[in-house]
Design a protein around this motif. Structure first.
Motif, PDB file in Angstrom:
ATOM      1  N   ALA A 138      -0.478   6.097  -1.515  1.00 53.49           N
ATOM      2  CA  ALA A 138      -1.238   6.560  -2.676  1.00 53.49           C
ATOM      3  C   ALA A 138      -0.883   5.733  -3.915  1.00 53.49           C
ATOM      4  N   ALA A 139       0.399   5.413  -4.092  1.00 50.87           N
ATOM      5  CA  ALA A 139       0.808   4.592  -5.240  1.00 50.87           C
ATOM      6  C   ALA A 139       0.240   3.179  -5.109  1.00 50.87           C
ATOM      7  N   MET A 140       0.211   2.649  -3.885  1.00 50.37           N
ATOM      8  CA  MET A 140      -0.385   1.333  -3.668  1.00 50.37           C
ATOM      9  C   MET A 140      -1.866   1.369  -4.033  1.00 50.37           C
ATOM     10  N   ALA A 141      -2.555   2.402  -3.599  1.00 55.23           N
ATOM     11  CA  ALA A 141      -3.981   2.541  -3.906  1.00 55.23           C
ATOM     12  C   ALA A 141      -4.211   2.589  -5.406  1.00 55.23           C
ATOM     13  N   GLU A 142      -3.376   3.324  -6.115  1.00 54.21           N
ATOM     14  CA  GLU A 142      -3.530   3.414  -7.572  1.00 54.21           C
ATOM     15  C   GLU A 142      -3.293   2.063  -8.226  1.00 54.21           C
ATOM     16  N   ARG A 143      -2.289   1.339  -7.762  1.00 55.43           N
ATOM     17  CA  ARG A 143      -2.000   0.020  -8.338  1.00 55.43           C
ATOM     18  C   ARG A 143      -3.132  -0.963  -8.070  1.00 55.43           C
ATOM     19  N   VAL A 144      -3.637  -0.973  -6.843  1.00 55.79           N
ATOM     20  CA  VAL A 144      -4.677  -1.915  -6.459  1.00 55.79           C
ATOM     21  C   VAL A 144      -6.025  -1.539  -7.055  1.00 55.79           C
ATOM     22  N   MET A 145      -6.369  -0.276  -6.970  1.00 53.23           N
ATOM     23  CA  MET A 145      -7.708   0.152  -7.356  1.00 53.23           C
ATOM     24  C   MET A 145      -7.828   0.623  -8.799  1.00 53.23           C
ATOM     25  N   GLY A 146      -6.726   1.045  -9.406  1.00 54.57           N
ATOM     26  CA  GLY A 146      -6.801   1.519 -10.785  1.00 54.57           C
ATOM     27  C   GLY A 146      -7.828   2.625 -10.931  1.00 54.57           C
ATOM     28  N   SER A 147      -8.629   2.536 -11.954  1.00 53.03           N
ATOM     29  CA  SER A 147      -9.628   3.587 -12.204  1.00 53.03           C
ATOM     30  C   SER A 147     -10.695   3.605 -11.111  1.00 53.03           C
ATOM     31  N   ALA A 148     -10.948   2.492 -10.464  1.00 49.11           N
ATOM     32  CA  ALA A 148     -11.927   2.470  -9.371  1.00 49.11           C
ATOM     33  C   ALA A 148     -11.436   3.361  -8.235  1.00 49.11           C
ATOM     34  N   GLY A 149     -10.124   3.389  -7.993  1.00 47.24           N
ATOM     35  CA  GLY A 149      -9.561   4.235  -6.958  1.00 47.24           C
ATOM     36  C   GLY A 149      -9.744   5.707  -7.253  1.00 47.24           C
ATOM     37  N   ARG A 150      -9.676   6.073  -8.533  1.00 48.72           N
ATOM     38  CA  ARG A 150      -9.890   7.477  -8.886  1.00 48.72           C
ATOM     39  C   ARG A 150     -11.324   7.891  -8.576  1.00 48.72           C
TER      40      ARG A 150
END
Length: 154
Positions: A138-150
């Motif tokens: 989940a932390a990797m996803a947040e770092r990679v995707m930023g607001s797009a991940g949300r």
């Protein structure tokens, strides 16, 4: 082009030919006419692009400053061994021996679709990579995707 989906186990014949799985072939309209491009991947795997996607990639690469040594070196390593693949009448492609040797592939491969390209992996190496899920994906996803991940979770 629509994004490619799927993961496929394939066998190579004695000559290094691989049958393109029918489900994947349906996602590659016109591949018999335009062909594919294969090259070395970043993690000792191979990468296959449709000719159209390869042309888009080359267009992006051609914008690099060729007077910058790091750009020249990157281009050399990135395109090393790149070759065109033709799909024969039986729906097979002949994978070049030099690239199979690079990726440690003998008679089986896993094809892993990655949006606009297909990664070709030696099965043990692929399983090892995919079984090493980060502790905090989940932390990797947040770092990679930023607001797009949300947006993906909404």
């Amino acid at each position: 082009m629509a994004h490619l989906l799927g993961e496929y186990d394939c066998k190579l014949d004695a000559k290094g030919r691989m049958m393109i799985p029918s489900d994947l072939k349906k996602q590659l309209p016109g591949v018999e006419d335009e062909g594919l491009v294969i090259l070395r991947g970043f993690e000792k795997q191979l990468t296959i692009y449709t000719k159209t996607e390869w042309d888009n990639t080359v267009n992006d690469l051609s914008k690099l400053n060729q007077y910058d040594k790091i750009n020249r070196d990157f281009l050399r390593f990135f395109t090393r061994g790149a070759m065109g693949l033709s799909v024969d009448g039986a729906g097979r492609v002949l994978l070049p021996k030099s690239l199979l040797d690079y990726a440690g592939i003998s008679n089986e491969v896993i094809l892993s679709c990655q949006l606009n390209k297909i990664e070709v992996w030696e099965p043990v190496a692929y399983d090892k990579l995919m079984n090493s899920v980060p502790d905090d994906f989940a932390a990797m996803a947040e770092r990679v995707m930023g607001s797009a991940g949300r947006m993906l979770n909404e």
